[in-house]
Structure formats: structure tokens, C-alpha cells
Design a protein around this motif. Sequence first.
Motif, mmCIF file in Angstrom:
data_model
loop_
_atom_site.group_PDB
_atom_site.id
_atom_site.type_symbol
_atom_site.label_atom_id
_atom_site.label_comp_id
_atom_site.label_asym_id
_atom_site.label_seq_id
_atom_site.Cartn_x
_atom_site.Cartn_y
_atom_site.Cartn_z
ATOM 1 N N THR A 1 0.867 -1.191 0.000
ATOM 2 C CA THR A 1 0.000 0.000 0.000
ATOM 3 C C THR A 1 0.899 1.235 0.000
ATOM 4 O O THR A 1 1.945 1.260 0.655
ATOM 5 N N ARG A 2 0.448 2.244 -0.763
ATOM 6 C CA ARG A 2 1.267 3.441 -0.911
ATOM 7 C C ARG A 2 0.904 4.482 0.147
ATOM 8 O O ARG A 2 -0.266 4.630 0.509
ATOM 9 N N VAL A 3 1.911 5.192 0.633
ATOM 10 C CA VAL A 3 1.643 6.244 1.623
ATOM 11 C C VAL A 3 1.841 7.612 0.956
ATOM 12 O O VAL A 3 2.282 7.699 -0.199
ATOM 13 N N GLY A 4 1.518 8.661 1.703
ATOM 14 C CA GLY A 4 1.471 10.027 1.164
ATOM 15 C C GLY A 4 2.715 10.463 0.410
ATOM 16 O O GLY A 4 2.617 11.117 -0.635
ATOM 17 N N ASP A 5 3.915 10.113 0.922
ATOM 18 C CA ASP A 5 5.131 10.600 0.247
ATOM 19 C C ASP A 5 5.554 9.696 -0.905
ATOM 20 O O ASP A 5 6.628 9.857 -1.471
ATOM 21 N N GLY A 6 4.738 8.716 -1.253
ATOM 22 C CA GLY A 6 5.026 7.913 -2.442
ATOM 23 C C GLY A 6 5.631 6.551 -2.166
ATOM 24 O O GLY A 6 5.641 5.679 -3.035
ATOM 25 N N GLN A 7 6.157 6.325 -0.930
ATOM 26 C CA GLN A 7 6.698 4.988 -0.639
ATOM 27 C C GLN A 7 5.553 3.984 -0.440
ATOM 28 O O GLN A 7 4.391 4.374 -0.253
ATOM 29 N N TRP A 8 5.921 2.727 -0.508
ATOM 30 C CA TRP A 8 4.947 1.648 -0.313
ATOM 31 C C TRP A 8 5.379 0.824 0.895
ATOM 32 O O TRP A 8 6.576 0.672 1.138
ATOM 33 N N TYR A 9 4.404 0.278 1.625
ATOM 34 C CA TYR A 9 4.764 -0.648 2.712
ATOM 35 C C TYR A 9 4.125 -2.007 2.450
ATOM 36 O O TYR A 9 3.066 -2.122 1.829
ATOM 37 N N LEU A 10 4.803 -3.014 2.984
ATOM 38 C CA LEU A 10 4.372 -4.398 2.765
ATOM 39 C C LEU A 10 3.392 -4.835 3.848
ATOM 40 O O LEU A 10 3.600 -4.557 5.034
ATOM 41 N N HIS A 11 2.347 -5.544 3.425
ATOM 42 C CA HIS A 11 1.412 -6.147 4.400
ATOM 43 C C HIS A 11 0.922 -7.463 3.793
ATOM 44 O O HIS A 11 0.227 -7.465 2.787
ATOM 45 N N LEU A 12 1.279 -8.559 4.425
ATOM 46 C CA LEU A 12 0.859 -9.861 3.881
ATOM 47 C C LEU A 12 -0.612 -10.130 4.153
ATOM 48 O O LEU A 12 -1.176 -11.081 3.643
#
Length: 551
Positions: free
Chosen positions: A167-178
Motif C-alpha cells: 500500500t502506498r503512503v502520502g510521500d510515495g513509498q509503499w509498505y508491505l502487508h501480507l
Amino acid sequence: MTKSRDNGLKAPRPDGHWWRQAAVYQIYPRSFADDDGDGLGDLAGITARVPYLASLGVDAVWLSPFYPSALADGGYDVADYRDVDPKLGTLADFDVMIRALHAAGIRLIVDIVPNHSSDLHVWFQEALASEPGSPARERYIFREGKGEGGAEPPSDWVSNFGGSAWTRVGDGQWYLHLFAREQPDFNWSNPGIREDFLTTLRFWSDRGVDGFRVDVAHSLVKDLSEPFRPSVDRAHDQPLPVDGSDPLYDRDAVHAIFESWREVLNEYDPPRSAVAEAWVPRPRRLLYARPTELGQAFNFDLLLAEWHPESFHRIIADNLTDARQSGASSTWVLSNHDVVRHATRYALPPEVDRNEWLLGGGTDPIEDRETGLRRARAATLLMLALPGSAYLYQGEELGLFEVADLDAAVLQDPTWERTGHEQKGRDGCRVPLPWTRDGSSFGFGSDGAHLPQPAWFAGLSVEAQDGEEGSTLEFYRRALHLRERLQGAEELEWISERDHSLLHFRRPGGWNSVTNFGDHRVQLPAGAVVVSSGPLEGRMLPPDTTAWVVD
Ligand code: NOJ
């Protein structure tokens, strides 16, 4: 041997091996008993029902998450690992509950969820507020996206609940969630995470907790070297490789983590127990269960098996061999909060796609509930005769079926939305328990239940079955109390029968368990029948029935 006290309550086993052959009752707290009348079960509700648990004769309770949580995944999205969700009570309520359980001779295993936290966890909130590359982000798995402007997820990994695992966050990075997007995965290469979970293990062990159930134990360590390699699609039940080569699951390096957990668990007297939830191929399961690691791993083979003597025979024989090899004791499970209840599974033809069936509201085909419950009781009695621990799920002692006709509007399982309504999810086995025949929520609480209960719950309520000869509740009570006498040597001897529809084994002390999987009645072996899963016809064992015979 477990001893009885004068007041009829069981004393906890004095040794550190109590868990090896325990009957463990899983409580899904928000659906067990609601004391404060808000529609959600709570800890005070559990405390009030300790006499019920004692009368059932279970050795331990496994409590699913009760930690502060927005309930994006029924509590498996933990916002604080060392507190109680205010919706469910307080730490003081927890202390009262554990004291009451212990006083009744019942141990307590709590769920621990190390793969991911809630997105509301203070660390994830801090990560969101911090710069890419900052130490706060290093507690989770943040990456740049692919494609123009990084608008594509970093890899094609899918969430177990459907959809992308990023999922992408406000500053453009993405985080992983299984799992759900509200469940960001921790970065287990970060020493701070490792340390913090050891603190959590000590926190609950110091409070008297006897053991831990470790959620998705096989997913903590990931191969995050780039380019990211493809992983199996767990959302569609693809099998994992048997060599630990998947980038996300069952990697060899995970075992060092559990070795460090074992050291902490062994600081206590008796050592705290642990059981891994790891949906991995059978030979790999052994590794998590080693005495130097968690000691036990869930074996879901019976839960996945068809009602067939050869499948049951093979599964039991294989798992007992594994247990002997690893020094663990085996575990057995027929139902839990993630699967269709076993009384319903056995009520459907094996070829039925259960998700399709749920999507259709459980009408096509109509369940054959009589057969389903008969087989469920027979399977339970067989399971309770096996060496190792038996894990029971709340409500199975009432013979509850899956609530298959829940309306889309009330569904809570994130799977429903994440799969674009292709999978209905697990709410049908999580409907609050019926305690009484009437009342707004069949005695679950004073003011409704968070998932609607069907009218047929009345006849299966505790009140309707309590003291009723032949009821499923009284059957469980009798079997569980008799089972205490079986907790000697972890041995089993197969007795071969000419009739291959029978499964017959002997335990020490002349204890026989005989199950008839066939369609005609058969003669029981000589000896006293101490319990049967359904009515017998003299010395004849009817189809879909198990009997315990002591010779
Ligand atoms: C396994 C739990 O049993 C399930 O209910 C949960 O959704 C996932 N782990 C994610 O924590």
C-alpha cells in the motif's frame, strides 16, 4: 496423571509438560460472552464463564487476541502488545480472569502476533510521520514503487486476503502487508523488533500466562533482496515449496528467532509453552516444533481431510511419526476461527466448493446436518483419543454449524472487500455463542451481538443442552473428563480390522477407540463402552460413529 480436588475441579498439572496432551479450548473473545452489553464479548464475560469451562473439562484456554485493536482483522491487528483493548476490559480484568482460570485448574495460552502490527500501533504512526529511510521506517518494510513516478507496487506479491500486498503512503513509498492494509509487516531484521517481542513474551509470562500461540510463525523472515522474487499465491492456497526457498514464507532463518524465544520461555518455571501457526508442508512443520524452538506446531491435516478412514489413518500415523522424530507432541485440530465449522464441512458433499456455497448463502446444496453432526462428533471423539494436544474451538461443543447466510452488509472479515466480494470470508464461524434459548442475543450479552445469530441457535444453546442426555454438550463433557485417564504414555497401537471402513487403535490401559466410517453397522470389540459419539445398537457400532471401549 491429573488429580481431582475434592471440589471436583482439576488441579493444574504440576509438571512442565502439561501441554503435551492437553485439551485446549480456543476462545475468540469478542464472540464468547459479553459482560458489559456493548455487543462485543469481553474478558469479564470469560471470567463469568469459568465454571462452564471447568464443567467442560478442558485443560487450557487459548485466547485469541484481546489487545487494543481497531478490529480490522478481528484483533489480529494489534495496536499495543502489552495492554488490553478497552472494549474488552483492562489489565486488571485480565488478572482477575487468569486467577479464576488457574483456580479452576485451567491454563491460559495467549495469541501473539509477530508478523505485523496494526497501522494504529505507535511505531507505525511514527513511521508514517517520518522520512523515508528513517529509523522509524526501518521497523516496517517500506520501499519505493516501480514504474513511472514509482506508481506501481514494488513487486507483484499478493496479500493473503486478496489484492496487492503493498500500500502506498502520502510521500510515495509503499509498505508491505501480507494481510490487510491495516496490518503492516514488521521488519524482523531490525534488532529493536526482536528485542521488543522478547519483552512482550516476558510481560505476559510474568502475568502468569502459561503459553503462547504464535500467529503466522512462518512469515517473519523474508528475502527482501532485489529484484524481488515471486512468492506463492497464498490467497489462492498455492502450496509452499518444501525447501524453504519462497521469499516470504517458511525461510530457514526464522528458526533462530524461535530459538531466542525458547530461551526466554525457559526462564520460567514451568517453562512457558508455545505452538506455531505455520501453514507449511508437513516435513517443515517439525522444525517449528523442535524442543529448542516452540515445542508444538499446529497440524491442520485432519481439518483439511475428507471423512475417509484411509485419510485419517495416514494423517495420524504420519504426524505421530513426526512428533516422535522432533521430540514434540502432535497437535490435532478440527475447527478454529479461520475455517468452516466441521459440523458443516461434514454436512456437505466433499466436492462442494465451500466458498461458492457460502456465497450462495448456504442453500445449494442444503446441508445434511444430521450426517454433519454425527460425523463431527465421531471425528471429535477419535481426535480426543489420540496422543498429543487437541485444540477445540468455541461452539463446537454445542455442535454449532457455520452461519452461512450472513448478509453482505454485516460481514467484517477483510477478505470480503479485499477479494472484490469473491470470497465471503470467515465470519460464519465467528458468530457470538448462544448461551440461552431466548433473549436478544441468546444470552451472549444484554444488548445484541456484533454479528447476527440465526434462530436455530436457540436449540443449540448451552441452556438447551445442559444436562440433556445425548446432547453434544454432554457428550463433549463426558469425553473430555474420560480423556484425563488417557494422559499417560503417548503411545498408540493400530488394530487391523478385516472391515476397512473401521479405524481402530488402542492406547495404554486397554483403551480402544473404534470409528465406523462405513455405511453398515459393525460389531464392537469386547470390553466396556465408556462413551460413544452417538447411540449404539446393542454391541453394534452404527455408521459415522466412534466408541471408546476399555477392555
Ligand atoms: C492467522 C489468524 O488465525 C487469522 O485469523 C489472521 O487473520 C491471520 N493470521 C493474520 O494475523
